[in-house]
Design an enzyme around this catalytic site. Sequence first.
Site, short mmCIF file in Angstrom:
data_model
loop_
_atom_site.label_atom_id
_atom_site.label_comp_id
_atom_site.label_asym_id
_atom_site.label_seq_id
_atom_site.Cartn_x
_atom_site.Cartn_y
_atom_site.Cartn_z
N CYS A 250 0.79 6.22 -8.10
CA CYS A 250 1.28 4.98 -7.49
C CYS A 250 0.97 4.99 -5.99
O CYS A 250 0.64 6.04 -5.42
CB CYS A 250 2.79 4.82 -7.71
N CYS B 276 3.17 7.35 -4.00
CA CYS B 276 2.77 8.77 -4.07
C CYS B 276 1.64 9.05 -3.08
O CYS B 276 1.59 10.11 -2.47
CB CYS B 276 2.31 9.10 -5.48
N ASP C 164 -27.05 -21.35 10.30
CA ASP C 164 -28.28 -21.25 11.07
C ASP C 164 -29.38 -21.87 10.19
O ASP C 164 -29.33 -21.74 8.97
CB ASP C 164 -28.58 -19.78 11.36
#
Length: 709
Positions: free
Chosen positions: A21, A24, A400
């Site tokens: 997780c 952790c 551009d």
Amino acid sequence: MSEAKIREKENQVFRVQGFSCAGCAKRFEQNVQQLDGVEEAKVNFGASKLTVVGHVDLQELEKAGSFEKLQIVPEKSKVDMRKKSLWEEHRTTIIAFLFLVAGYALQYTIGENHPVTVGAFIATILIGGFSLFRIGLKNLIHLQFDMKTLMTIAIIGAAIIGEWSEGAVVIILFAISEALEGYSMDKARKSISSLMDISPKTAIVRRNGMEETVSVDEIVLNDRMIVKPGQKIAMDGVIVKGHSSVNQAAITGESLPVEKKQDDEVFAGTLNGEGLLEVQVTKLVDDTTIAKMIHLVEEAQAEKAPSQAFVDVFAKYYTPAIILGAVLVALLPPLVAGASWSEWVYQGLAVLVVGCPCALVISTPVAIVTAIGNAAKQGVLIKGGIHLENAGKLKAIAFDKTGTLTKGIPAVTDYQPFVENQEAVFAKVTALENYSQHPLARAFIRKADEEGVDYRSFKIEDYSSIVGKGIQGRVDGEMYYIGNPALFIDKGLMDQDAALLGQIRQLQSQGKTAMLAGNSSAILALIAVADEVRPVSKRVIAKLKKLGIEKSIMLTGDSEAAANEIGKQVGVSEVAAGLLPEDKLEKMKQLRNQYDRVAMVGDGVNDAPALAAATTGIAMGGVGSDTALETADIALMGDDLEKLPYTISLSRKAMNIIKQNISFAIGIKVVALLLVVPGWLTLWIAIFADLGATLMVTLNALRLLRVKK
């Protein structure tokens, strides 16, 4: 310490396997920071990497990650971390689940309060929750309140009040929830880890006239690689011999192979087609385009979007608030209203369980990692969660012109001969242009090559360039001229021919360069050259309008007439012509003031100030361009403008999914917590609310894997 400062210093990078997780990962990071010799440590949960500033021993790192039994290896290690089997990874949960099944079977045969039944549930709790309790109790002692602390308190409380069966179920369902979280992140990471495997680890190299197979780590600059048909190219380089089609989908997302010949660039991880190629290596293994791309994507997965930053701040205050709420639920009704202690302590424990923030914590990172990884596989490099989010909020996009909306390569668009032998005239004109170094000369040569016109057989004599007007030379003993109308006026070959002048002005009004070709006695042809519009430009602008982009602006230094003609062809809503770089910068500032979120699309080299001033700088054709990869917020790796609508669409879907996940994760907990009022909240409902929310946000985020160009 910031990411930038970490990169400035000498550091060690490790790959980590085993995170269950995000919490952790954070704990591991804190443990590493406390080690001697470590100045700073940063865990990238999305990429499963650890960066350490300072010196650290691998054994010390393994001790720091022993609470999760993390596997850690240096990033460039030859050792592959073995994928654990289902039994190895989840054996304690499987054994605990078998005891849970036995407990319920015994409950219906010998009774729920029988010592053997209770013993089965206790075994489930102790076996399935051992690692949870080990971390949770440590956290409790140090007053560190995360999800494991909440679960530990809840299960111990359930045991104290005799709710053995429910405590056992909570343990199993919490283990399933953690496994889901780990699975979802692994699934998301695969979108980038698959890129790591596409480049070959060895290559055939010719040295001292001999061919040998060597590791890519041993290849040096200017080595000659031999790439056989059907083989993957191991290193970036330039073709010195051979001709083939190369599938570049792994980098650019292009579905069709690209023709490659001598002097063309090729890239590591791309697939050679039917030809034998000899390639001179131009980049070392760590500097190849695919290596840089993977590195940048992994860094991007660690960059937090504003929505993720919100979740982190929210979770910081959310967990203590849940603990306080659980204490109040357990104490106030018995103390104030004389209610049953066992009933309301049970409700308080259920509040702790439902308050577990698993779903909330994973709601954002799993979506960001999935979106960025998927984009990389489609040939779009998004360099962070913040850029992913900004792209989804764009209201205006500036383009551009040259090389973005147009091909950036001059082409012969009009050829009107005034004599019957038109092919012979064009062949002689091209033969003369073949001596010129002017960019427009390439347009003649390309057209002649495409149409199979033989211009190389003509002998050119007395060639010269006439500054500002054109060129001249003797072809087959006769003088020929190619240039603007002024050249032919000087030569006395052009009078005030109204029809011809009208044609020239019409071509010039379309943004084309009009030229005349003739010999010493007459004008032989009218030719126009222009930078052609990309076939997809109009379609892309239309798609962007459908996606809700309010304004599309073309910025160019070209004349107003030429710019307006191109703008009309592609369908942009505004054209700004005759702009110098500082003018483009000023225009971008105006657009930001007007629309707030504005992107600038360019080649990543020119117009750097305008790209920097945009909310999101998007570089075209990032493949092989270090500048584009380093400076742009988003790089379209292939020279494919159609990836732009895909990127906007993916970003918006990702942001919608993140909002849905956050709303659902918080909403389902609010609904569950409201069940406390009538006293209906149970540990079963609480854990299903948490597990259901984790499952839903995970599946919702993984939908981003299905978004394709």
